[in-house]
Motif scaffolding. Structure first.
Motif, short mmCIF file in Angstrom:
data_model
loop_
_atom_site.label_atom_id
_atom_site.label_comp_id
_atom_site.label_asym_id
_atom_site.label_seq_id
_atom_site.Cartn_x
_atom_site.Cartn_y
_atom_site.Cartn_z
N TRP A 48 0.82 -1.21 0.00
CA TRP A 48 0.00 0.00 0.00
C TRP A 48 0.85 1.26 0.00
O TRP A 48 0.37 2.34 -0.35
CB TRP A 48 -0.94 0.00 1.21
N ALA A 49 2.12 1.15 0.38
CA ALA A 49 3.01 2.31 0.39
C ALA A 49 3.60 2.60 -0.99
O ALA A 49 4.14 3.68 -1.22
CB ALA A 49 4.14 2.08 1.39
N TRP A 95 2.26 5.87 -2.98
CA TRP A 95 2.77 7.11 -2.39
C TRP A 95 4.27 7.26 -2.70
O TRP A 95 4.73 8.35 -3.02
CB TRP A 95 2.52 7.12 -0.89
N THR A 100 4.73 8.24 -6.42
CA THR A 100 4.14 9.50 -6.88
C THR A 100 4.60 10.72 -6.10
O THR A 100 4.61 11.82 -6.64
CB THR A 100 2.60 9.44 -6.81
N VAL A 101 4.98 10.55 -4.85
CA VAL A 101 5.28 11.71 -4.02
C VAL A 101 6.71 11.71 -3.47
O VAL A 101 7.48 12.63 -3.70
CB VAL A 101 4.26 11.84 -2.86
N THR A 102 7.07 10.65 -2.72
CA THR A 102 8.34 10.69 -2.00
C THR A 102 9.54 10.26 -2.82
O THR A 102 10.66 10.63 -2.50
CB THR A 102 8.28 9.81 -0.74
N PRO A 151 2.99 13.65 -8.32
CA PRO A 151 1.72 13.53 -7.61
C PRO A 151 0.49 13.67 -8.49
O PRO A 151 -0.59 13.27 -8.11
CB PRO A 151 1.80 14.65 -6.56
N LEU A 174 -1.69 10.63 -8.88
CA LEU A 174 -2.61 10.15 -7.84
C LEU A 174 -4.04 10.47 -8.22
O LEU A 174 -4.97 9.87 -7.83
CB LEU A 174 -2.26 10.78 -6.49
#
Length: 186
Positions: free
Chosen positions: A165-166, A169, A172-174, A183, A186
């Protein structure tokens, strides 16, 4: 890849949407990093999109000559990276479903094999495993051990993240997975 996306969308009657999609791919940080770091993922995406557009245009007409070209492009996708085998399967299933012509199915499959099989033969001759670096338990060899393959597969399941599930994220972000697509996805 970006140009093909735009041209396909324009031919299909949705140029503005195609331009938007092309800009998103072009501006995606991971695409730029991947494409300039000599990795072949973006090249494979380009080849697979070419295969997709060829199959779409084949619906407008065409015969054995187009089937040969489609098979060669599908096989080339496999030669770029083993995950390109999905393109071969797609081309064969598409031909079965849309064309319903056994001669064209055989032509697509044979032309794909013409490009794909030499890569398997090379790996067989060099490392005694046509599917290297995987399936070493089927093809034991002195170059890649099964414990390394198992460790590698285990790592690729989660990439040192807490759970699957990580992954959205992280990509797309970190950028925890050595790249970020942005991002906006998303």
């Amino acid at each position: 890849l970006v140009w093909q996306m735009f041209v396909y969308a324009r031919r299909s009657g949705f140029a503005a949407l195609g331009a938007c999609a092309a800009v998103l791919v072009f501006a995606s940080p991971v695409v730029g990093k991947d494409a300039t770091s000599a990795y072949n993922d973006v090249a494979l995406a380009c080849v697979e999109f070419t295969l997709f557009t060829m199959l779409q245009r084949w619906d407008s007409g065409g015969g054995v000559r187009e089937a040969r070209a489609i098979g060669l492009v599908a096989g080339f996708g496999f030669a770029v990276k083993y995950t390109g085998a999905a393109g071969i399967v797609y081309a064969i299933v598409y031909t079965l479903w849309r064309r319903r012509n056994s001669r064209q199915v055989v032509t697509v499959a044979a032309c794909a094999a013409l490009i794909a099989l030499p890569w398997l033969a090379k790996d067989w001759m060099w490392v005694q495993n046509p599917l290297a670096p995987f399936f070493n338990h089927w093809f034991p060899n002195p170059y890649v051990t099964t414990w390394f393959e198992n460790d590698y597969r285990q790592y690729l399941k989660l990439y040192d993240l807490a759970s699957r599930w990580a992954i959205p994220w992280a990509v797309t972000v970190t950028g925890e997975l050595t790249g970020v697509i942005g991002p906006v996805f998303l």
